[in-house]
Design a protein around this motif. Structure first.
Motif, PDB file in Angstrom:
ATOM      1  N   GLY A 115       0.822  -1.206   0.000  1.00  0.00           N
ATOM      2  CA  GLY A 115       0.000   0.000   0.000  1.00  0.00           C
ATOM      3  C   GLY A 115       0.853   1.251   0.000  1.00  0.00           C
ATOM      4  N   LEU A 116       1.883   1.283   0.828  1.00  0.00           N
ATOM      5  CA  LEU A 116       2.784   2.432   0.879  1.00  0.00           C
ATOM      6  C   LEU A 116       3.556   2.557  -0.430  1.00  0.00           C
ATOM      7  N   THR A 117       4.022   1.445  -0.948  1.00  0.00           N
ATOM      8  CA  THR A 117       4.759   1.461  -2.216  1.00  0.00           C
ATOM      9  C   THR A 117       3.883   1.993  -3.333  1.00  0.00           C
ATOM     10  N   PHE A 118       2.626   1.552  -3.377  1.00  0.00           N
ATOM     11  CA  PHE A 118       1.715   2.021  -4.418  1.00  0.00           C
ATOM     12  C   PHE A 118       1.449   3.514  -4.273  1.00  0.00           C
ATOM     13  N   LYS A 119       1.262   3.962  -3.051  1.00  0.00           N
ATOM     14  CA  LYS A 119       1.031   5.388  -2.812  1.00  0.00           C
ATOM     15  C   LYS A 119       2.220   6.210  -3.307  1.00  0.00           C
ATOM     16  N   GLU A 120       3.427   5.751  -3.028  1.00  0.00           N
ATOM     17  CA  GLU A 120       4.632   6.456  -3.490  1.00  0.00           C
ATOM     18  C   GLU A 120       4.677   6.515  -5.012  1.00  0.00           C
ATOM     19  N   ARG A 121       4.315   5.419  -5.655  1.00  0.00           N
ATOM     20  CA  ARG A 121       4.294   5.396  -7.118  1.00  0.00           C
ATOM     21  C   ARG A 121       3.252   6.359  -7.672  1.00  0.00           C
ATOM     22  N   MET A 122       2.090   6.397  -7.041  1.00  0.00           N
ATOM     23  CA  MET A 122       1.040   7.306  -7.511  1.00  0.00           C
ATOM     24  C   MET A 122       1.473   8.760  -7.348  1.00  0.00           C
ATOM     25  N   LEU A 123       2.128   9.079  -6.250  1.00  0.00           N
ATOM     26  CA  LEU A 123       2.624  10.450  -6.050  1.00  0.00           C
ATOM     27  C   LEU A 123       3.678  10.789  -7.102  1.00  0.00           C
ATOM     28  N   ALA A 124       4.553   9.842  -7.395  1.00  0.00           N
ATOM     29  CA  ALA A 124       5.572  10.074  -8.427  1.00  0.00           C
ATOM     30  C   ALA A 124       4.910  10.280  -9.789  1.00  0.00           C
ATOM     31  N   LEU A 125       3.937   9.463 -10.087  1.00  0.00           N
ATOM     32  CA  LEU A 125       3.251   9.549 -11.374  1.00  0.00           C
ATOM     33  C   LEU A 125       2.514  10.874 -11.525  1.00  0.00           C
ATOM     34  N   THR A 126       1.772  11.276 -10.504  1.00  0.00           N
ATOM     35  CA  THR A 126       1.062  12.553 -10.610  1.00  0.00           C
ATOM     36  C   THR A 126       2.044  13.711 -10.675  1.00  0.00           C
ATOM     37  N   GLY A 127       3.177  13.578 -10.013  1.00  0.00           N
ATOM     38  CA  GLY A 127       4.199  14.623 -10.084  1.00  0.00           C
ATOM     39  C   GLY A 127       4.790  14.779 -11.468  1.00  0.00           C
ATOM     40  N   LEU A 128       4.736  13.720 -12.250  1.00  0.00           N
ATOM     41  CA  LEU A 128       5.286  13.769 -13.612  1.00  0.00           C
ATOM     42  C   LEU A 128       4.361  14.459 -14.607  1.00  0.00           C
ATOM     43  N   ILE A 129       3.082  14.567 -14.282  1.00  0.00           N
ATOM     44  CA  ILE A 129       2.170  15.168 -15.257  1.00  0.00           C
ATOM     45  C   ILE A 129       1.644  16.537 -14.837  1.00  0.00           C
ATOM     46  N   ARG A 130       2.023  17.004 -13.661  1.00  0.00           N
ATOM     47  CA  ARG A 130       1.577  18.330 -13.232  1.00  0.00           C
ATOM     48  C   ARG A 130       2.785  19.164 -12.834  1.00  0.00           C
ATOM     49  N   GLU A 131       2.562  20.446 -12.699  1.00  0.00           N
ATOM     50  CA  GLU A 131       3.595  21.363 -12.233  1.00  0.00           C
ATOM     51  C   GLU A 131       3.122  21.976 -10.926  1.00  0.00           C
ATOM     52  N   PRO A 132       4.003  22.130  -9.950  1.00  0.00           N
ATOM     53  CA  PRO A 132       3.579  22.694  -8.662  1.00  0.00           C
ATOM     54  C   PRO A 132       3.088  24.137  -8.752  1.00  0.00           C
ATOM     55  N   ASP A 133       3.489  24.850  -9.806  1.00  0.00           N
ATOM     56  CA  ASP A 133       3.049  26.243  -9.929  1.00  0.00           C
ATOM     57  C   ASP A 133       1.752  26.388 -10.731  1.00  0.00           C
ATOM     58  N   PHE A 134       1.175  25.263 -11.149  1.00  0.00           N
ATOM     59  CA  PHE A 134      -0.123  25.324 -11.807  1.00  0.00           C
ATOM     60  C   PHE A 134      -1.155  25.865 -10.836  1.00  0.00           C
ATOM     61  N   ALA A 135      -2.182  26.507 -11.379  1.00  0.00           N
ATOM     62  CA  ALA A 135      -3.333  26.892 -10.562  1.00  0.00           C
ATOM     63  C   ALA A 135      -3.923  25.620  -9.954  1.00  0.00           C
ATOM     64  N   MET A 136      -4.533  25.743  -8.791  1.00  0.00           N
ATOM     65  CA  MET A 136      -5.079  24.569  -8.096  1.00  0.00           C
ATOM     66  C   MET A 136      -6.037  23.785  -8.986  1.00  0.00           C
ATOM     67  N   VAL A 137      -6.890  24.469  -9.735  1.00  0.00           N
ATOM     68  CA  VAL A 137      -7.843  23.767 -10.599  1.00  0.00           C
ATOM     69  C   VAL A 137      -7.108  22.922 -11.643  1.00  0.00           C
ATOM     70  N   ASP A 138      -5.968  23.399 -12.127  1.00  0.00           N
ATOM     71  CA  ASP A 138      -5.211  22.630 -13.111  1.00  0.00           C
ATOM     72  C   ASP A 138      -4.450  21.475 -12.471  1.00  0.00           C
ATOM     73  N   GLN A 139      -4.027  21.637 -11.230  1.00  0.00           N
ATOM     74  CA  GLN A 139      -3.411  20.509 -10.525  1.00  0.00           C
ATOM     75  C   GLN A 139      -4.454  19.408 -10.302  1.00  0.00           C
ATOM     76  N   VAL A 140      -5.660  19.827  -9.960  1.00  0.00           N
ATOM     77  CA  VAL A 140      -6.744  18.855  -9.785  1.00  0.00           C
ATOM     78  C   VAL A 140      -7.029  18.142 -11.105  1.00  0.00           C
ATOM     79  N   ARG A 141      -7.012  18.878 -12.203  1.00  0.00           N
ATOM     80  CA  ARG A 141      -7.232  18.245 -13.517  1.00  0.00           C
ATOM     81  C   ARG A 141      -6.168  17.180 -13.789  1.00  0.00           C
ATOM     82  N   CYS A 142      -4.916  17.490 -13.493  1.00  0.00           N
ATOM     83  CA  CYS A 142      -3.838  16.525 -13.744  1.00  0.00           C
ATOM     84  C   CYS A 142      -4.009  15.263 -12.898  1.00  0.00           C
ATOM     85  N   VAL A 143      -4.259  15.442 -11.626  1.00  0.00           N
ATOM     86  CA  VAL A 143      -4.463  14.284 -10.745  1.00  0.00           C
ATOM     87  C   VAL A 143      -5.711  13.518 -11.173  1.00  0.00           C
ATOM     88  N   SER A 144      -6.750  14.241 -11.552  1.00  0.00           N
ATOM     89  CA  SER A 144      -7.991  13.600 -11.994  1.00  0.00           C
ATOM     90  C   SER A 144      -7.786  12.796 -13.277  1.00  0.00           C
TER      91      SER A 144
END
Length: 185
Positions: A115-144
């Motif tokens: 479970g922890l390993t999968f969570k780490e992978r999901m965080l890495a994956l979402t980090g690869l498709i979004r930028e931290p300086d995106f507007a919150m709505v766009d970060q939500v779109r990337c994670v979604s």
């Protein structure tokens, strides 16, 4: 069972039983009985149920690790991010029984090392498709976009229609979310 060697057969049978009756309700004895082997023969390959699950998880999620490693070496472009979604959908499809088990046994999985390993992978994956300086709505779109692929893998099976068409539609929606987040709608 698609895979051939004993270790893989054990994993396949265990995953079937975990999906049928739940991880907690499945014993090593039941796995051995389903395989028509002794518990000692099972112990030769795996000492615990969690060892079996870890083996399944490592084998079936290797494409995820490969995808993350590949994406980390690529330019951070929209095209790369679109390819991450395409490849992730394929990884989900290839490991569908595992992801279905994880979906149906979330409380148990959360307590196990996978479970922890999968969570780490999901965080890495979402980090690869979004930028931290995106507007919150766009970060939500990337994670979604990532979770749209999960929804497509699990919930679309209950909707009538051609399997390939459902996969294409799911990917289209995920890509649309990603494109919107990157201002390419």
């Amino acid at each position: 069972m698609a895979r051939g060697n004993t270790r893989q057969r054990i994993q396949d049978v265990a995953l079937d039983l975990f999906a049928e009756q739940g991880y907690e309700k499945t014993s090593l004895r039941e796995i051995a009985e389903r395989l028509d082997v002794t518990k000692a023969a099972l112990y030769y390959h795996f000492k615990t149920k969690e060892d079996i699950l870890i083996g399944i998880f490592e084998d079936l999620t290797r494409p995820m690790d490969e995808l993350i490693a590949w994406a980390e070496e690529q330019p951070r472009t929209l095209e790369t991010r679109q390819e991450v979604l395409r490849r992730y959908q394929e990884a989900l499809r290839a490991a569908a029984p595992l992801f279905r088990f994880m979906q149906e046994n979330q409380a148990t999985v959360r307590e196990l090392s996978v479970g922890l390993t999968f969570k780490e992978r999901m965080l890495a994956l979402t980090g690869l498709i979004r930028e931290p300086d995106f507007a919150m709505v766009d970060q939500v779109r990337c994670v979604s976009a990532i979770f749209t692929l999960h929804a497509g893998a699990f919930f679309m099976q209950n909707i009538e229609g051609d399997s390939e068409e459902k996969h294409r539609a799911t990917l289209e929606v995920a890509l649309d979310l990603l494109n919107q987040a990157h201002g390419a709608a």
